[in-house]
Design a protein around this motif. Structure first.
Motif, PDB file in Angstrom:
ATOM      1  N   CYS A  23     117.876  82.157  -8.345  1.00  0.00           N
ATOM      2  CA  CYS A  23     117.589  81.830  -9.747  1.00  0.00           C
ATOM      3  C   CYS A  23     118.418  80.657 -10.267  1.00  0.00           C
ATOM      4  O   CYS A  23     118.096  80.110 -11.328  1.00  0.00           O
ATOM      5  CB  CYS A  23     117.841  83.051 -10.633  1.00  0.00           C
ATOM      6  SG  CYS A  23     116.485  84.232 -10.611  1.00  0.00           S
ATOM      7  N   HIS A  24     119.506  80.313  -9.582  1.00  0.00           N
ATOM      8  CA  HIS A  24     120.380  79.253 -10.088  1.00  0.00           C
ATOM      9  C   HIS A  24     120.903  78.406  -8.939  1.00  0.00           C
ATOM     10  O   HIS A  24     120.879  78.816  -7.780  1.00  0.00           O
ATOM     11  CB  HIS A  24     121.602  79.840 -10.820  1.00  0.00           C
ATOM     12  CG  HIS A  24     121.237  80.696 -11.985  1.00  0.00           C
ATOM     13  ND1 HIS A  24     120.982  82.031 -11.860  1.00  0.00           N
ATOM     14  CD2 HIS A  24     121.070  80.390 -13.287  1.00  0.00           C
ATOM     15  CE1 HIS A  24     120.659  82.525 -13.043  1.00  0.00           C
ATOM     16  NE2 HIS A  24     120.708  81.548 -13.925  1.00  0.00           N
ATOM     17  N   GLY A  59     111.149  82.682 -17.995  1.00  0.00           N
ATOM     18  CA  GLY A  59     111.811  83.133 -16.778  1.00  0.00           C
ATOM     19  C   GLY A  59     113.137  83.788 -17.147  1.00  0.00           C
ATOM     20  O   GLY A  59     114.198  83.163 -17.089  1.00  0.00           O
ATOM     21  N   THR A  60     113.085  85.071 -17.550  1.00  0.00           N
ATOM     22  CA  THR A  60     114.308  85.753 -18.021  1.00  0.00           C
ATOM     23  C   THR A  60     115.362  85.828 -16.922  1.00  0.00           C
ATOM     24  O   THR A  60     116.548  85.589 -17.179  1.00  0.00           O
ATOM     25  CB  THR A  60     113.986  87.198 -18.468  1.00  0.00           C
ATOM     26  OG1 THR A  60     112.796  87.203 -19.242  1.00  0.00           O
ATOM     27  CG2 THR A  60     115.130  87.807 -19.249  1.00  0.00           C
ATOM     28  N   GLY A  61     114.932  86.203 -15.718  1.00  0.00           N
ATOM     29  CA  GLY A  61     115.857  86.313 -14.585  1.00  0.00           C
ATOM     30  C   GLY A  61     117.022  87.230 -14.889  1.00  0.00           C
ATOM     31  O   GLY A  61     116.859  88.389 -15.269  1.00  0.00           O
ATOM     32  N   LEU A  62     118.247  86.699 -14.762  1.00  0.00           N
ATOM     33  CA  LEU A  62     119.456  87.491 -15.028  1.00  0.00           C
ATOM     34  C   LEU A  62     119.820  87.497 -16.516  1.00  0.00           C
ATOM     35  O   LEU A  62     120.808  88.123 -16.912  1.00  0.00           O
ATOM     36  CB  LEU A  62     120.654  86.935 -14.263  1.00  0.00           C
ATOM     37  CG  LEU A  62     120.647  87.060 -12.747  1.00  0.00           C
ATOM     38  CD1 LEU A  62     119.883  85.910 -12.102  1.00  0.00           C
ATOM     39  CD2 LEU A  62     122.063  87.073 -12.200  1.00  0.00           C
ATOM     40  N   GLY A  63     119.084  86.718 -17.305  1.00  0.00           N
ATOM     41  CA  GLY A  63     119.407  86.622 -18.738  1.00  0.00           C
ATOM     42  C   GLY A  63     120.582  85.685 -18.994  1.00  0.00           C
ATOM     43  O   GLY A  63     121.159  85.692 -20.085  1.00  0.00           O
ATOM     44  N   LEU A  64     120.898  84.846 -18.022  1.00  0.00           N
ATOM     45  CA  LEU A  64     122.080  83.979 -18.186  1.00  0.00           C
ATOM     46  C   LEU A  64     121.841  82.857 -19.196  1.00  0.00           C
ATOM     47  O   LEU A  64     122.754  82.498 -19.949  1.00  0.00           O
ATOM     48  CB  LEU A  64     122.465  83.358 -16.850  1.00  0.00           C
ATOM     49  CG  LEU A  64     123.407  84.143 -15.964  1.00  0.00           C
ATOM     50  CD1 LEU A  64     123.949  83.249 -14.858  1.00  0.00           C
ATOM     51  CD2 LEU A  64     124.572  84.697 -16.774  1.00  0.00           C
ATOM     52  N   ASN A  65     120.619  82.327 -19.217  1.00  0.00           N
ATOM     53  CA  ASN A  65     120.340  81.274 -20.204  1.00  0.00           C
ATOM     54  C   ASN A  65     120.389  81.855 -21.614  1.00  0.00           C
ATOM     55  O   ASN A  65     120.888  81.218 -22.544  1.00  0.00           O
ATOM     56  CB  ASN A  65     118.983  80.618 -19.930  1.00  0.00           C
ATOM     57  CG  ASN A  65     118.978  79.826 -18.629  1.00  0.00           C
ATOM     58  OD1 ASN A  65     120.023  79.631 -18.017  1.00  0.00           O
ATOM     59  ND2 ASN A  65     117.805  79.388 -18.215  1.00  0.00           N
ATOM     60  N   GLU A  86     109.142  87.441 -18.446  1.00  0.00           N
ATOM     61  CA  GLU A  86     109.549  87.714 -17.064  1.00  0.00           C
ATOM     62  C   GLU A  86     108.454  88.512 -16.355  1.00  0.00           C
ATOM     63  O   GLU A  86     107.957  89.500 -16.886  1.00  0.00           O
ATOM     64  CB  GLU A  86     110.868  88.495 -17.039  1.00  0.00           C
ATOM     65  CG  GLU A  86     111.326  88.927 -15.656  1.00  0.00           C
ATOM     66  CD  GLU A  86     111.426  87.795 -14.644  1.00  0.00           C
ATOM     67  OE1 GLU A  86     112.136  86.811 -14.907  1.00  0.00           O
ATOM     68  OE2 GLU A  86     110.766  87.869 -13.585  1.00  0.00           O
ATOM     69  N   ARG A  87     108.108  88.060 -15.150  1.00  0.00           N
ATOM     70  CA  ARG A  87     107.027  88.718 -14.410  1.00  0.00           C
ATOM     71  C   ARG A  87     107.501  89.957 -13.659  1.00  0.00           C
ATOM     72  O   ARG A  87     106.759  90.892 -13.453  1.00  0.00           O
ATOM     73  CB  ARG A  87     106.436  87.703 -13.422  1.00  0.00           C
ATOM     74  CG  ARG A  87     105.219  88.214 -12.710  1.00  0.00           C
ATOM     75  CD  ARG A  87     104.546  87.152 -11.935  1.00  0.00           C
ATOM     76  NE  ARG A  87     105.411  86.572 -10.919  1.00  0.00           N
ATOM     77  CZ  ARG A  87     105.037  85.597 -10.114  1.00  0.00           C
ATOM     78  NH1 ARG A  87     103.844  85.082 -10.225  1.00  0.00           N
ATOM     79  NH2 ARG A  87     105.859  85.130  -9.206  1.00  0.00           N
ATOM     80  N   ASP A 132     102.915  87.838 -16.799  1.00  0.00           N
ATOM     81  CA  ASP A 132     102.800  86.434 -16.429  1.00  0.00           C
ATOM     82  C   ASP A 132     102.956  85.559 -17.675  1.00  0.00           C
ATOM     83  O   ASP A 132     102.229  85.740 -18.653  1.00  0.00           O
ATOM     84  CB  ASP A 132     101.423  86.211 -15.776  1.00  0.00           C
ATOM     85  CG  ASP A 132     101.351  84.859 -15.089  1.00  0.00           C
ATOM     86  OD1 ASP A 132     101.851  83.866 -15.658  1.00  0.00           O
ATOM     87  OD2 ASP A 132     100.803  84.804 -13.978  1.00  0.00           O
ATOM     88  N   ALA A 133     103.897  84.621 -17.597  1.00  0.00           N
ATOM     89  CA  ALA A 133     104.172  83.750 -18.745  1.00  0.00           C
ATOM     90  C   ALA A 133     102.922  83.012 -19.208  1.00  0.00           C
ATOM     91  O   ALA A 133     102.783  82.700 -20.394  1.00  0.00           O
ATOM     92  CB  ALA A 133     105.263  82.754 -18.379  1.00  0.00           C
ATOM     93  N   ASP A 151     112.549  77.492 -17.295  1.00  0.00           N
ATOM     94  CA  ASP A 151     113.348  77.706 -16.078  1.00  0.00           C
ATOM     95  C   ASP A 151     112.608  78.589 -15.060  1.00  0.00           C
ATOM     96  O   ASP A 151     113.093  79.644 -14.673  1.00  0.00           O
ATOM     97  CB  ASP A 151     114.687  78.351 -16.484  1.00  0.00           C
ATOM     98  CG  ASP A 151     115.690  78.404 -15.340  1.00  0.00           C
ATOM     99  OD1 ASP A 151     115.535  77.648 -14.360  1.00  0.00           O
ATOM    100  OD2 ASP A 151     116.651  79.205 -15.435  1.00  0.00           O
ATOM    101  N   GLU A 160     102.070  77.684 -10.774  1.00  0.00           N
ATOM    102  CA  GLU A 160     101.307  78.017 -11.995  1.00  0.00           C
ATOM    103  C   GLU A 160     102.081  77.684 -13.267  1.00  0.00           C
ATOM    104  O   GLU A 160     101.477  77.422 -14.304  1.00  0.00           O
ATOM    105  CB  GLU A 160     100.890  79.502 -11.963  1.00  0.00           C
ATOM    106  CG  GLU A 160     101.992  80.546 -12.213  1.00  0.00           C
ATOM    107  CD  GLU A 160     102.861  80.887 -11.006  1.00  0.00           C
ATOM    108  OE1 GLU A 160     102.718  80.214  -9.955  1.00  0.00           O
ATOM    109  OE2 GLU A 160     103.708  81.807 -11.113  1.00  0.00           O
TER     110      GLU A 160
END
Ligand SMILES: C[S@@+](CC[C@H](N)C(=O)[O-])C[C@H]1O[C@@H](n2cnc3c(N)ncnc32)[C@H](O)[C@@H]1O
Length: 240
Positions: A23-24, A59-65, A86-87, A132-133, A151, A160
């Motif tokens: 993710c980073h 793209g939430t991912g880890l929520g770091l942003n 987030e998917r 899906d975003a 991101d 996509e």
């Protein structure tokens, strides 16, 4: 499966094993969140000007942003109102299971992780939309976000989220005075954002990564190389 990786600034990222992509940047996940997203999107400035920052986080991912945006509000008394797409719910659970974050990001990450499971707390409202975003973004009101963090995974694994159609929809969500940031510096991405009516400029270099892209509605941005600027102008006008 998401595998934790400690990055060079001590913060965590997660690698999607199926896609083979983290993710980073391994040079520093927290550094990337602050310098690639929160800072160039002027989160603190907007907070001081308006008392609230409306953020679209793709793209939430880890929520770091999200955590970096929250950290940027420190001491302003302003509120963060974020919508995040987030998917894969599994990445959120894997992120919440991580412990031993560095002290400079730990409190912000903890607050965001609590908010992602519905416990937003004072000054923070996070609405996470699983799915899906491309579908989720259509429901977001137009011109309603002060900052957009774009991101997704790279075009090789998530094409996509780099299509002209999706980028144009995302651009339509940016409010006047808003800034979008992404790590991509590709010409088609810049062209799509410009065709969607945004001013396009250079995003910062972060860690070992090259420059990204900023796009705005009415905010002056660091200029692109003149040659690139001319090429973009020609293509917007329809010439080759
Ligand atoms: C680069 S990571 C995001 C890192 C994140 N911004 C952070 O601060 O930790 C990309 C994320 O986008 C998610 N994703 C991939 N395709 C998606 C899609 N079509 N819709 C929504 N999310 C997607 C992935 O599951 C992954 O968590």
């Amino acid at each position: 499966m998401w595998t934790p990786i400690r990055t060079a600034d001590g913060s965590w990222t997660l690698r999607n094993d199926e896609l083979g992509q983290a993710c980073h940047s391994l040079s520093g996940a927290w550094e990337q969140a602050r310098l690639r997203y929160a800072e160039p999107c002027r989160v603190r400035e907007v907070a001081l000007e308006r008392g609230v920052v409306r953020l679209l986080d793709i793209g939430t991912g880890l929520g770091l942003n999200l955590a970096a945006a929250l950290a940027a509000l420190d001491g302003t008394g302003a509120r963060l109102e974020a919508v995040t797409f987030e998917r894969d719910a599994e990445v959120l659970a894997s992120a919440r299971a991580l412990v031993d974050w560095p002290s400079d990001c730990a409190p912000w990450v903890a607050r965001v992780h609590a908010a992602l499971v519905g416990d937003s707390g004072l000054g923070l409202k996070v609405h996470v939309e699983l799915g899906d975003a491309r579908e989720r973004v259509t429901a977001a009101p137009d011109a309603s976000f002060d900052a957009v963090f774009l991101d997704p995974f790279s075009p090789q694994v998530a094409p996509e989220l780099w299509s002209e159609t999706f980028l144009s929809l995302v651009a339509s969500k940016l409010a006047s005075g808003g800034v979008l940031s992404t790590y991509s510096a590709s010409f088609p991405v810049r062209l799509a954002l410009a065709r969607a009516g945004l001013a396009v400029g250079r995003g910062p270099r972060v860690g070992t990564k090259a420059e990204g892209t900023l796009a705005s509605r009415g905010v002056p941005l660091p200029g692109l190389e003149p040659r690139l600027e001319r090429r973009l102008a020609r293509r917007i006008q329809g010439a080759s």
